[in-house]
Design a protein around this motif. Structure first.
Motif, PDB file in Angstrom:
ATOM      1  N   THR B  23      24.735   5.302 -13.326  1.00  0.00           N
ATOM      2  CA  THR B  23      23.546   4.578 -13.747  1.00  0.00           C
ATOM      3  C   THR B  23      23.918   3.125 -14.012  1.00  0.00           C
ATOM      4  OG1 THR B  23      23.939   4.961 -16.078  1.00  0.00           O
ATOM      5  CG2 THR B  23      22.679   6.645 -14.898  1.00  0.00           C
ATOM      6  N   ASP B  67      15.795  11.169  -8.293  1.00  0.00           N
ATOM      7  CA  ASP B  67      15.319  12.414  -8.928  1.00  0.00           C
ATOM      8  C   ASP B  67      15.618  12.455 -10.425  1.00  0.00           C
ATOM      9  OD1 ASP B  67      17.927  12.434  -8.297  1.00  0.00           O
ATOM     10  OD2 ASP B  67      17.980  14.406  -7.341  1.00  0.00           O
ATOM     11  N   SER B  68      16.405  11.523 -10.927  1.00  0.00           N
ATOM     12  CA  SER B  68      16.683  11.536 -12.365  1.00  0.00           C
ATOM     13  C   SER B  68      16.314  10.179 -12.965  1.00  0.00           C
ATOM     14  CB  SER B  68      18.165  11.825 -12.605  1.00  0.00           C
ATOM     15  OG  SER B  68      18.932  10.778 -12.060  1.00  0.00           O
ATOM     16  N   ARG B  69      16.051  10.167 -14.266  1.00  0.00           N
ATOM     17  CA  ARG B  69      15.795   8.920 -14.980  1.00  0.00           C
ATOM     18  C   ARG B  69      16.875   8.737 -16.029  1.00  0.00           C
ATOM     19  NH1 ARG B  69      12.040   4.910 -13.673  1.00  0.00           N
ATOM     20  NH2 ARG B  69      10.710   5.860 -12.134  1.00  0.00           N
ATOM     21  N   HIS B  71      17.606   5.941 -12.850  1.00  0.00           N
ATOM     22  CA  HIS B  71      18.138   6.133 -11.500  1.00  0.00           C
ATOM     23  C   HIS B  71      19.653   5.995 -11.477  1.00  0.00           C
ATOM     24  CE1 HIS B  71      14.005   4.862  -9.721  1.00  0.00           C
ATOM     25  NE2 HIS B  71      14.020   6.107 -10.144  1.00  0.00           N
TER      26      HIS B  71
END
Lengths: 322, 122
Positions: B23, B67-69, B71
């Motif tokens: 991230t 797909d995740s936070r 990114h």
């Protein structure tokens, strides 16, 4: 004025065909590459000017005794909205052709510049991410690749010389120095400007022998000029060994290491496609059997001829000839 | 002050070395440990890292896992692949190549290699 156009046309034909062929076959350019380079530039520039000039002068011939009065007459015709018949269709055609050729040459020059600059920019971008500066010198960078590669990327203050790991492993210290001086000579002598102009000249009129031959000759001559610069610091044998090692490592026979060591090549060696065969062999030949440079008188003769080629078209354009 | 180019380079070095996607926050913390990371002792803002990442994404060097936070980002291809690609550009004869960059030795054909061997072998 009509005679000036015939003379310009004759000059254009000579500079487009027999003159470049003769010069490309001559042996003396290898002895004085700088002088030969000047002559090639004059042939290209003089050729272009006389091509355009011949059509321009012939098109304007019915309108006046010299370029200035004829142009004034043309402006008057166009300004007063008279029909093109005043001048005659063939003459209008010649004038249009001159204008089109002139614009074509200028546009090709600009387009080539943009294309080259874009490629350089992209290359430099990736180079910044992938290579490392040597000894705190930001203008010399090393890239991790097994093939022996050396090249320079021009770009004003951001010009860089790039060496590969493979090259550093294969070359001795003095051979490496020869390579570096050679590459920096390209940058210092602004060879990229010559290559730009002649690449544009070639893509503008690829069907004329002159643009092909000039492009090839200029490519060979800049290598000789850079070699000569290197020879001021290292001897012929060192430079020749450097050329041999790099050529052997990049050629199709790359797997054979001239030093007898293990292969220095990666698996992704691209196929060697060569536009101008034997250019490197000629370079080596020149180092093996050095020939004396042309005498000062001979060089002066060539330079005077070059100056004449450049001076004649503008003079013929401006002189009142009848 | 580190330039944007230096930052791009640092970010790519980290992503190339990282085993998995990172991230922007993690990247920011990692950059702080590199020489380019602490310009004049100040911490780098996450937004700056995001700017650099989106520039790199535009150049096709970095891809984003959405797909995740937050990114997560990773390098599209390895450093070695990029280098091979760049060197391929250098070694292959393309139109105007010699005007873009000047190589010490151009490509050598088999005939020429033979001539060279003959010249230098004697």
């Amino acid at each position: 004025m009509i005679w000036a156009s015939y003379f310009l046309a004759a000059l254009a034909v000579i500079l487009a065909w027999p003159a470049p062929i003769a010069l490309s076959r001559a042996r003396w350019p290898a002895r004085s590459p700088f002088t030969a380079m000047i002559l090639w530039q004059s042939i290209a520039l003089g050729g272009g000017l006389s091509m355009i000039g011949a059509m321009l002068v012939w098109g304007l011939a019915p309108l006046g005794d010299d370029l200035i009065s004829a142009t004034a007459a043309l402006v008057q015709i166009v300004g007063s909205g008279q029909s093109a018949d005043t001048l005659g269709v063939i003459h209008v055609f010649a004038l249009s052709a001159a204008a089109l050729l002139g614009m074509h040459l200028v546009f090709t020059l600009m387009l080539t510049f943009v294309r080259i600059e874009r490629q350089r920019h992209r290359h430099r971008d990736m180079l910044n991410l992938l290579s490392f500066p040597v000894d705190g010198n930001p203008s010399t960078r090393v890239i991790n690749h097994p093939s022996p590669v050396a090249y320079c990327l021009p770009g004003g203050a951001r010009s860089v010389t790039v060496l590969s790991d493979g090259l550093l492993q294969l070359l001795t210290r003095s051979e490496l120095e020869a390579v570096l001086i050679h590459e920096r000579a390209h940058l210092n002598q602004r060879h990229h400007l010559l290559l730009w102009a002649f690449a544009a000249w070639r893509s503008a009129i690829p069907w004329l022998p002159t643009s092909q031959l000039a492009h090839r000759a200029v490519n060979e001559l800049i290598e000789m000029l850079a070699d000569d610069e290197a020879l001021k610091s290292v001897d012929e044998t060192t430079l020749m060994r450097a050329i041999a090692v790099v050529a052997a490592g990049t050629g199709p026979q790359g797997a054979t290491d001239p030093r007898g060591g293990s292969s220095a090549l990666g698996p992704s060696q691209p196929e060697a496609i060569q536009e101008y065969p034997l250019a490197t062999a000629q370079r080596v030949q020149r180092l093996l059997t050095p020939q004396p440079a042309l005498s000062l008188a001979q060089q002066g003769g060539v330079l005077s001829a070059s100056a004449l080629l450049l001076a004649i078209p503008p003079l013929l354009l401006l002189m009142p000839l009848r | 002050m580190a330039t944007l180019g230096d930052l791009e380079r640092t970010v790519m070095d980290l992503l190339w070395a990282a085993p998995e996607a990172m991230t922007a926050n993690v990247l920011r913390d990692s950059i702080a440990h590199t020489p380019a990371g602490t310009p004049a002792g100040r911490e780098l803002a996450v937004t700056t890292v995001l700017t650099v990442l989106s520039r790199l994404e535009k150049k096709g060097l970095v891809e984003r896992e959405r797909d995740s936070r937050p990114h997560r980002y990773r390098a599209t291809t390895s450093r070695a692949d990029h280098t091979a690609e760049l060197m391929h550009d250098v070694l292959v004869t393309a139109p105007d190549r010699e005007a873009v960059l000047a190589r010490f030795i151009g490509n050598v054909s088999e005939t020429e290699a033979q001539t060279l061997r003959k010249l230098l072998g004697g």
